[in-house]
Design a protein around this motif. Structure first.
Motif, mmCIF file in Angstrom:
data_model
loop_
_atom_site.group_PDB
_atom_site.id
_atom_site.type_symbol
_atom_site.label_atom_id
_atom_site.label_comp_id
_atom_site.label_asym_id
_atom_site.label_seq_id
_atom_site.Cartn_x
_atom_site.Cartn_y
_atom_site.Cartn_z
ATOM 1 N N VAL A 1 0.838 -1.197 0.000
ATOM 2 C CA VAL A 1 0.000 0.000 0.000
ATOM 3 C C VAL A 1 0.870 1.244 0.000
ATOM 4 O O VAL A 1 0.664 2.180 -0.790
ATOM 5 C CB VAL A 1 -0.957 -0.003 1.208
ATOM 6 C CG1 VAL A 1 -1.771 1.288 1.240
ATOM 7 C CG2 VAL A 1 -1.881 -1.212 1.172
ATOM 8 N N VAL A 2 1.855 1.276 0.886
ATOM 9 C CA VAL A 2 2.735 2.440 0.990
ATOM 10 C C VAL A 2 3.502 2.648 -0.316
ATOM 11 O O VAL A 2 3.592 3.768 -0.843
ATOM 12 C CB VAL A 2 3.702 2.291 2.180
ATOM 13 C CG1 VAL A 2 4.703 3.448 2.204
ATOM 14 C CG2 VAL A 2 2.931 2.242 3.493
ATOM 15 N N ARG A 3 4.072 1.576 -0.865
ATOM 16 C CA ARG A 3 4.828 1.704 -2.108
ATOM 17 C C ARG A 3 3.939 2.180 -3.255
ATOM 18 O O ARG A 3 4.350 3.010 -4.079
ATOM 19 C CB ARG A 3 5.482 0.365 -2.476
ATOM 20 C CG ARG A 3 6.648 -0.005 -1.575
ATOM 21 C CD ARG A 3 7.523 -1.066 -2.223
ATOM 22 N NE ARG A 3 6.797 -2.289 -2.510
ATOM 23 C CZ ARG A 3 6.670 -3.303 -1.654
ATOM 24 N NH1 ARG A 3 7.185 -3.217 -0.445
ATOM 25 N NH2 ARG A 3 6.012 -4.394 -1.999
ATOM 26 N N THR A 4 2.714 1.664 -3.304
ATOM 27 C CA THR A 4 1.798 2.075 -4.369
ATOM 28 C C THR A 4 1.468 3.558 -4.268
ATOM 29 O O THR A 4 1.506 4.288 -5.272
ATOM 30 C CB THR A 4 0.507 1.242 -4.304
ATOM 31 O OG1 THR A 4 0.808 -0.124 -4.576
ATOM 32 C CG2 THR A 4 -0.524 1.743 -5.308
ATOM 33 N N LEU B 1 2.438 6.437 -6.878
ATOM 34 C CA LEU B 1 1.329 7.173 -7.478
ATOM 35 C C LEU B 1 1.553 8.673 -7.344
ATOM 36 O O LEU B 1 1.404 9.425 -8.322
ATOM 37 C CB LEU B 1 0.012 6.778 -6.809
ATOM 38 C CG LEU B 1 -1.220 7.578 -7.222
ATOM 39 C CD1 LEU B 1 -1.594 7.278 -8.667
ATOM 40 C CD2 LEU B 1 -2.399 7.267 -6.294
ATOM 41 N N GLY B 2 1.912 9.128 -6.131
ATOM 42 C CA GLY B 2 2.157 10.547 -5.917
ATOM 43 C C GLY B 2 3.282 11.069 -6.779
ATOM 44 O O GLY B 2 3.201 12.162 -7.359
ATOM 45 N N GLU B 3 4.356 10.281 -6.891
ATOM 46 C CA GLU B 3 5.503 10.685 -7.710
ATOM 47 C C GLU B 3 5.118 10.800 -9.181
ATOM 48 O O GLU B 3 5.461 11.782 -9.854
ATOM 49 C CB GLU B 3 6.626 9.661 -7.534
ATOM 50 C CG GLU B 3 7.838 9.893 -8.401
ATOM 51 C CD GLU B 3 8.845 8.754 -8.282
ATOM 52 O OE1 GLU B 3 9.541 8.470 -9.289
ATOM 53 O OE2 GLU B 3 8.932 8.127 -7.201
ATOM 54 N N THR B 4 4.395 9.798 -9.679
ATOM 55 C CA THR B 4 4.037 9.786 -11.096
ATOM 56 C C THR B 4 3.022 10.869 -11.428
ATOM 57 O O THR B 4 3.132 11.543 -12.463
ATOM 58 C CB THR B 4 3.485 8.407 -11.494
ATOM 59 O OG1 THR B 4 4.405 7.390 -11.085
ATOM 60 C CG2 THR B 4 3.274 8.317 -12.990
ATOM 61 N N SER C 1 -5.328 -0.510 -11.589
ATOM 62 C CA SER C 1 -4.312 -1.554 -11.605
ATOM 63 C C SER C 1 -3.030 -1.069 -10.940
ATOM 64 O O SER C 1 -3.031 -0.088 -10.196
ATOM 65 C CB SER C 1 -4.054 -2.005 -13.048
ATOM 66 O OG SER C 1 -3.234 -3.146 -13.065
ATOM 67 N N ARG C 2 -1.905 -1.726 -11.205
ATOM 68 C CA ARG C 2 -0.628 -1.401 -10.568
ATOM 69 C C ARG C 2 0.473 -1.318 -11.617
ATOM 70 O O ARG C 2 0.321 -1.746 -12.753
ATOM 71 C CB ARG C 2 -0.268 -2.463 -9.506
ATOM 72 C CG ARG C 2 -1.254 -2.549 -8.357
ATOM 73 C CD ARG C 2 -1.220 -1.291 -7.500
ATOM 74 N NE ARG C 2 -2.154 -1.388 -6.374
ATOM 75 C CZ ARG C 2 -3.380 -0.898 -6.382
ATOM 76 N NH1 ARG C 2 -3.867 -0.318 -7.475
ATOM 77 N NH2 ARG C 2 -4.155 -1.002 -5.302
ATOM 78 N N GLY C 3 1.598 -0.782 -11.206
ATOM 79 C CA GLY C 3 2.760 -0.694 -12.068
ATOM 80 C C GLY C 3 3.984 -1.235 -11.351
ATOM 81 O O GLY C 3 3.910 -1.673 -10.201
ATOM 82 N N VAL C 4 5.123 -1.202 -12.036
ATOM 83 C CA VAL C 4 6.363 -1.672 -11.438
ATOM 84 C C VAL C 4 7.519 -0.869 -12.027
ATOM 85 O O VAL C 4 7.476 -0.469 -13.198
ATOM 86 C CB VAL C 4 6.558 -3.185 -11.669
ATOM 87 C CG1 VAL C 4 6.702 -3.506 -13.144
ATOM 88 C CG2 VAL C 4 7.737 -3.712 -10.879
ATOM 89 N N ASP C 5 8.531 -0.619 -11.218
ATOM 90 C CA ASP C 5 9.711 0.116 -11.645
ATOM 91 C C ASP C 5 10.652 -0.851 -12.365
ATOM 92 O O ASP C 5 11.425 -1.573 -11.725
ATOM 93 C CB ASP C 5 10.396 0.737 -10.428
ATOM 94 C CG ASP C 5 11.569 1.644 -10.801
ATOM 95 O OD1 ASP C 5 12.067 1.543 -11.940
ATOM 96 O OD2 ASP C 5 11.994 2.426 -9.939
ATOM 97 N N CYS D 1 -1.108 3.294 -14.877
ATOM 98 C CA CYS D 1 -1.768 3.088 -13.588
ATOM 99 C C CYS D 1 -2.263 4.416 -13.021
ATOM 100 O O CYS D 1 -3.392 4.522 -12.527
ATOM 101 C CB CYS D 1 -0.789 2.407 -12.625
ATOM 102 S SG CYS D 1 -1.267 2.439 -10.894
ATOM 103 N N SER D 2 -1.424 5.441 -13.092
ATOM 104 C CA SER D 2 -1.789 6.757 -12.544
ATOM 105 C C SER D 2 -2.890 7.417 -13.356
ATOM 106 O O SER D 2 -3.785 8.076 -12.812
ATOM 107 C CB SER D 2 -0.543 7.655 -12.497
ATOM 108 O OG SER D 2 0.456 7.076 -11.682
ATOM 109 N N GLN D 3 -2.853 7.245 -14.680
ATOM 110 C CA GLN D 3 -3.939 7.768 -15.509
ATOM 111 C C GLN D 3 -5.254 7.082 -15.174
ATOM 112 O O GLN D 3 -6.319 7.714 -15.156
ATOM 113 C CB GLN D 3 -3.605 7.561 -16.992
ATOM 114 C CG GLN D 3 -2.508 8.469 -17.504
ATOM 115 C CD GLN D 3 -2.213 8.231 -18.960
ATOM 116 O OE1 GLN D 3 -2.298 7.103 -19.445
ATOM 117 N NE2 GLN D 3 -1.871 9.278 -19.679
#
Length: 353
Positions: free
Chosen positions: A17-20, A24-27, A159-163, A321-323
């Motif tokens: 949750v924290v990483r997501t 999200l905030g960064e993107t 959904s989610r993303g990954v670095d 994911c952010s969009q």
């Protein structure tokens, strides 16, 4: 556009949750959206019973209302059902402010694993919490369908993303352990069902990365397992890339960000056929093996080419994911240009299928 995200899960916690939310905030920031977070930081807090690493904020509705007034957001998103989430919801309802929520954790199952509380009671409370909002975001179509059958309304997909720069097959190194190496990364807690992995009769070595309330008990019970504690950044990425199979024994996660991190590192995944792994495995690409026989899944995953696992992860992008998150906010449709909200058809099909 300015968004306020209310979350009870925040640093120093290390979890999906924290990483997501951080990513999200960064993107969103890179996309020109201003994101503020209302978190337990800055409030008095108490440890959560049975899980002291999680701190619960102690505050009053007036303080939460003042923070909302200071930020003056165009949209409010309540990410968790903890004390801050509950108070923010209360303020929004009293003022007639629309808000969205997200369903990150199977709280009824989480609670049942610790206390004799019927899941039906918890789901009843969660329905009331989330159905008051204008939309509840879920990470996978299968979770959306399940919650819809339980009476949740206004469900939308996020959904989610990954670095894929940090998590990369190129970071592979020799861990100095007999191979093949079977890895698990995450919170070491009862709801993660780690014994289902650690009890397996597998060749080579088993490695667990992470911390949590069950760590010492599992160390004492499984002396042959390599418990590496918390690892982050390049060190964590190198461990992922150096493993041969990532074993995900959880039956209660709503997604499993660690699955994407493993795949991005070129490490195939073995998991039970549950929400999260099933969704990732069902898009027509290989990389994840789901099977009720977890040992069979792990051995099958050994044969998956690392390039195939990597290719799977590359289909999950943080910008998309952010969009998608923005698309679920009613205010975004008025504050942002249509091009910002346009998404590929493959990720807008949502939970209706």
């Amino acid at each position: 556009m300015r968004i306020l995200i209310v979350t009870d899960a925040w640093r120093p916690q290390i979890n999906g949750v924290v990483r997501t939310l951080e990513k999200l905030g960064e993107t969103l920031g890179e996309m020109g959206v201003v994101v503020d977070f209302l978190t337990p930081l800055g409030f008095r807090s108490v440890p959560m019973p049975s899980y002291p690493d999680i701190r619960l904020a102690l505050t009053l509705p007036g303080k939460v209302a003042r923070r909302i007034d200071e930020v003056q957001p165009d949209s409010i998103h309540i990410a968790t059902e903890g004390p801050l989430g509950f108070l923010a919801r209360r303020v929004c309802l009293s003022r007639g402010i629309p808000f969205t929520t997200s369903y990150h954790t199977r709280f009824p199952e989480f609670l049942r694993a610790r206390l004799p509380v019927p899941e039906s009671w918890s789901y009843r409370w969660l329905r009331r919490f989330h159905n008051a909002g204008s939309g509840m975001m879920v990470a996978t179509p299968s979770l959306g369908r399940e919650l819809s059958e339980r009476g949740f309304d206004n469900i939308c997909l996020w959904s989610r993303g990954v670095d894929t720069s940090l998590f990369s097959p190129g970071r592979r190194r020799d861990l100095g352990l007999p191979g093949p190496i079977f890895l698990n990364v995450g919170r070491v807690a009862v709801e993660k069902n780690l014994p289902a992995f650690l009890d397996l009769d597998l060749p080579g070595s088993k490695v667990v990365v992470g911390d949590g309330p069950a760590l010492e008990a599992l160390k004492a019970r499984y002396s042959d397992v390599h418990f590496l504690g918390v690892r982050t950044g390049d060190d964590l990425a190198s461990i992922y890339a150096s493993a041969d199979v990532f074993v995900f024994p959880s039956r209660t996660d709503t997604f499993g960000n660690v699955i994407l991190e493993a795949l991005a590192s070129g490490c195939p995944v073995a998991a039970f056929p549950v929400t999260g792994p099933l969704d990732i495995a069902s898009d027509g690409h290989e990389g994840v093996v789901v099977d009720e026989d977890l040992a069979r899944a792990a051995m099958t995953a050994l044969a998956i080419p690392r390039a195939t696992a990597r290719a799977k992860a590359e289909t999950y992008d943080w910008r998309e994911c952010s969009q998608q998150f923005l698309r679920n906010l009613p205010a975004a449709r008025h504050c942002l240009p249509a091009a910002t909200l346009r998404l590929p058809a493959s990720i807008t099909e949502g939970i209706s299928r």
